[in-house]
Design an enzyme around this catalytic site. Structure first.
Site, short mmCIF file in Angstrom:
data_model
loop_
_atom_site.label_atom_id
_atom_site.label_comp_id
_atom_site.label_asym_id
_atom_site.label_seq_id
_atom_site.Cartn_x
_atom_site.Cartn_y
_atom_site.Cartn_z
CB CYS A 2 -0.72 -0.03 1.13
SG CYS A 2 -1.83 -1.27 1.47
NE ARG A 27 4.37 1.85 -1.47
CZ ARG A 27 5.49 1.19 -1.25
NH1 ARG A 27 6.40 1.39 -1.88
NH2 ARG A 27 5.63 0.49 -0.18
CD1 TRP A 74 -2.51 -4.85 -4.44
CD2 TRP A 74 -2.18 -6.28 -2.99
NE1 TRP A 74 -2.26 -6.11 -4.81
CE2 TRP A 74 -2.15 -6.89 -3.87
CE3 TRP A 74 -2.05 -6.79 -1.44
CZ2 TRP A 74 -2.06 -8.15 -3.79
CZ3 TRP A 74 -1.91 -8.11 -1.23
CH2 TRP A 74 -1.85 -8.79 -2.54
CG ASN A 100 2.49 -0.62 3.28
OD1 ASN A 100 2.13 -1.79 3.05
ND2 ASN A 100 3.53 -0.34 2.74
N GLY A 101 1.01 -2.80 5.51
CA GLY A 101 1.77 -4.19 6.28
C GLY A 101 0.47 -4.89 6.57
CD GLU A 482 11.00 -10.55 -16.53
OE1 GLU A 482 11.03 -11.35 -15.58
OE2 GLU A 482 10.76 -9.56 -16.46
CE LYS A 486 7.82 -7.34 -16.76
NZ LYS A 486 8.44 -8.32 -15.95
CD GLU A 489 4.67 -8.55 -14.39
OE1 GLU A 489 4.51 -8.31 -13.13
OE2 GLU A 489 5.95 -8.51 -14.88
CG HIS A 505 12.01 -34.29 -20.30
ND1 HIS A 505 12.65 -35.54 -20.32
CD2 HIS A 505 13.06 -33.40 -20.90
CE1 HIS A 505 13.79 -35.43 -20.94
NE2 HIS A 505 14.28 -34.18 -21.04
CE LYS A 604 8.44 -1.30 -10.05
NZ LYS A 604 8.69 -1.98 -11.21
#
Ligand code: AGP
Length: 609
Positions: A2, A27, A74, A100-101, A482, A486, A489, A505, A604
């Protein structure tokens, strides 16, 4: 996860809080709110949704205040909705908190307080903090906060105001970041630097166990026992322009295009152009100790885990030191074995990722050398490691990491060369040749960026894709991971990255005309093997897009689409192969109307576990 903001000074409060929240929105952005003190009256406004919804709501009223706090959320506990939006209050509305937390023991506290007659109005963990302050308040806000936080278990960065103790913002930190900006007769509180850079570069980074009292005459700092602290004031080099879009449609696109300069900035002053010698004494670990390093462990999360994987190839190939790469969220719980010649490197652009910070702290208990590779000066991981190697990517606003990934690879290749040189594992000519090749990377990336329009056109074909397979081998296996991250997300398309050699496999069972594949196939030691994988996919009607060397004339007839990169020293090809995949994901996401800079469900910096 947050963002918290606060202001006390002579300017109009609401615009500063709103602008600050916009710069923190990356955030977390599922709800937002502010609280002001107007003389001795508290005004609180909250909305579900983004800061823009809060701004619209506030415009309907003529509100003003002497100081205030704000929050963009968030959600961790309690649905994203107006009643769960911060700021939260106690029974009387006299004590207001943004947080925040995560408060791990909030349910037990809630039960106890309910038994003492407190009434709760939300599902959140945060609300218990306001009621605890109400419970313990006598005649001083910071004393009540100090007593209240003694009951808390978990992580918190909080800002508190009250109309019982006016002209005061009280902060307390245990876990998530919070900084104080010292302006000219005005003071700021924020979860990170971005909102402050328009007003001041004089910053105090709070440490765990710090409490701050901000008043119109300044900031005072204490530990949780109430002892006064003398905190260092850092002067931050970032400027406000660095966090504007500068004409790009999204921060993510701007940051993709900043990558050539980011590499130059991260190399700046660390490579001798004449001799190829690497200068990294700044990291603050004695060369003698580094010379004795026998093992390197890289720990990280998400995109930083992928850059760490490329770091493995760099360090093993260039320095001849074995490397393990570990997910921080797993490593922290492992019975890991380290000894005095193990170098543990934590890679984190924010320097605040909870799992990465916890893993590094667990490692420090076994006391090997810890090095941080971070992008944010003064962040927790940057401050707590024995050594620090900063990336110079500037603030990254897009939630999807792009330029900081490339900056991390630049830092890790420098580290690899540095270790090689101090261990005497590399002759002078090789050092010079390799560093000259590195100096050419930014220009090669610029050439790739010139293909953006062609990549955009190709991306349109996949606007409606439901799945994507990404394949890479050797140093480009991490780039396959990666690239897939990208895409998923920011476009919400399911994508998987795989080492190409794994196809037989199992994953090859996925191949049909509805499962497109992105294959990374530069001219390197595994070219032929990767070409075989591509042929096997084509034989099963798979649609194949490749990232290939611009001089590879054979590949075109064997695949469906080609994105080219300039020829490059094979080990350094990840710097180049990654860029088309960033653009590919970006354009598909924009065609799908996704919120590229603030993708759903993401934040973020993952400062909670
Ligand atoms: C990647 O695009 C995400 N933003 C996420 O995976 C991120 O890389 C991860 O949370 C680690 O963040 P850090 O580098 O700040 O520790």
């Amino acid at each position: 996860m947050c963002g918290i903001i606060g202001y006390i000074g002579k300017k109009e409060v609401i615009p500063i809080l709103l602008e600050g929240l916009k710069k923190l929105e990356y955030r977390g952005y599922d709800s937002a709110g502010i609280a002001l003190v107007d003389q001795n009256k508290i005004i609180r406004r909250r909305v579900e949704g983004k800061i823009s919804a809060l701004e619209t709501s506030l415009k309907k009223e003529e509100l003003a205040g002497d100081y205030g706090i704000g929050h963009t959320r968030w959600a961790t506990h309690g649905r994203p909705c107006e009643e769960n939006a911060h700021p939260h209050q106690d029974c009387t509305g006299a004590f207001i908190v943004v947080h925040n937390g995560i408060i791990e023991n909030y349910l037990a506290i809630k039960e106890t307080l309910r038994g003492e007659g407190h009434n709760f109005e939300t599902e959140t963990d945060t609300e218990v903090i306001a009621h605890l302050i109400e419970k313990y308040y006598q005649d001083n806000l910071e004393k009540a906060v100090l007593r209240a936080i003694q009951d808390l278990e978990g992580a918190f960065a909080i800002a508190v105001i009250s109309n019982h103790d006016l002209q005061k913002i009280v902060l307390a930190k245990m876990g998530p970041p919070v900084v104080v900006g010292l302006g000219e007769e005005e003071y700021f509180v924020s979860s990170d630097l971005n909102p402050l850079l328009s007003y001041t570069q004089n910053i105090v980074f709070l440490d765990d166990g710090d409490l701050a009292v901000i008043t119109p005459s300044g900031a005072e700092f204490f530990d949780f026992s109430g002892n006064s602290l003398d905190k260092k004031i850092d002067r931050i080099a970032w400027n406000p322009l660095m966090i504007e879009k500068s004409g790009y449609k999204h921060f993510m696109l701007k940051e993709i295009f900043e990558q050539p300069q980011v590499i130059r900035d991260t190399f700046q002053g660390r490579i001798s152009l004449d001799t190829g010698k690497i200068f990294l004494s700044e990291i603050g670990i004695d060369e003698k100790r580094l010379r004795d390093v026998r093992r390197v462990v890289l720990i990280a999360c998400g995109t930083s885990f992928h850059s760490s994987l490329t770091g493995k190839y760099f360090i093993e190939s260039l320095a001849g030191i074995p490397v393990d790469v570990e997910y921080a969220s797993e490593y922290r719980y492992r019975d890991f074995i380290l000894d005095k010649d193990s170098l543990v490197v934590t890679i984190s652009q924010s320097g605040e990722t909870a799992d990465s910070l916890a893993a590094m702290r667990a490692v420090k208990e076994q006391s090997p050398m810890t090095l941080a590779v971070c992008n944010v000066a003064g962040s927790s991981i940057a401050r707590e490691a024995d050594g620090l190697l900063m990336t110079h990517a500037g603030p990254e606003i897009g939630v999807a990491a792009t330029k900081t990934f490339t900056a991390q690879m630049a830092a890790l290749v420098l580290l690899a060369l540095y270790l090689a040189q101090i261990k005497g594992n590399m002759d002078a000519k090789t050092s010079l040749d390799l560093t000259q090749e590195l100096q050419r990377i930014p220009h090669k990336i610029e050439k790739i960026l010139h293909q953006a329009d062609a990549i955009e056109k190709l991306a349109l074909k996949f606007k409606y894709a439901s799945h994507f397979l990404y394949l890479g081998r050797w140093a480009n296996y991490p780039i396959a991971l990666e690239g897939a991250l990208k895409l998923k997300e920011i476009s919400y398309i399911h994508a998987e990255g795989y080492p190409a050699g794994e196809m037989k496999h199992g994953p090859i069972a996925l191949i049909d005309d509805k499962m497109p594949t992105m294959a990374i196939i530069p001219k390197d030691r595994v070219y032929d093997k990767t070409l075989s994988n591509i042929s096997e996919i084509k034989a099963r009607l798979g649609y194949v897009v490749v990232v290939a060397d611009e001089n590879d004339k054979d590949i075109r007839s064997k695949v469906d689409e080609v994105i080219t990169i300039p020829s490059v020293y094979p080990l350094f090809s990840p710097f180049l192969t990654n860029v088309p995949l960033q653009l590919f994901a970006y354009y598909i996401a924009t065609f799908r109307g996704a919120d590229v800079d603030q993708p759903r469900n993401l934040a973020k910096s993952v400062t909670v576990e």
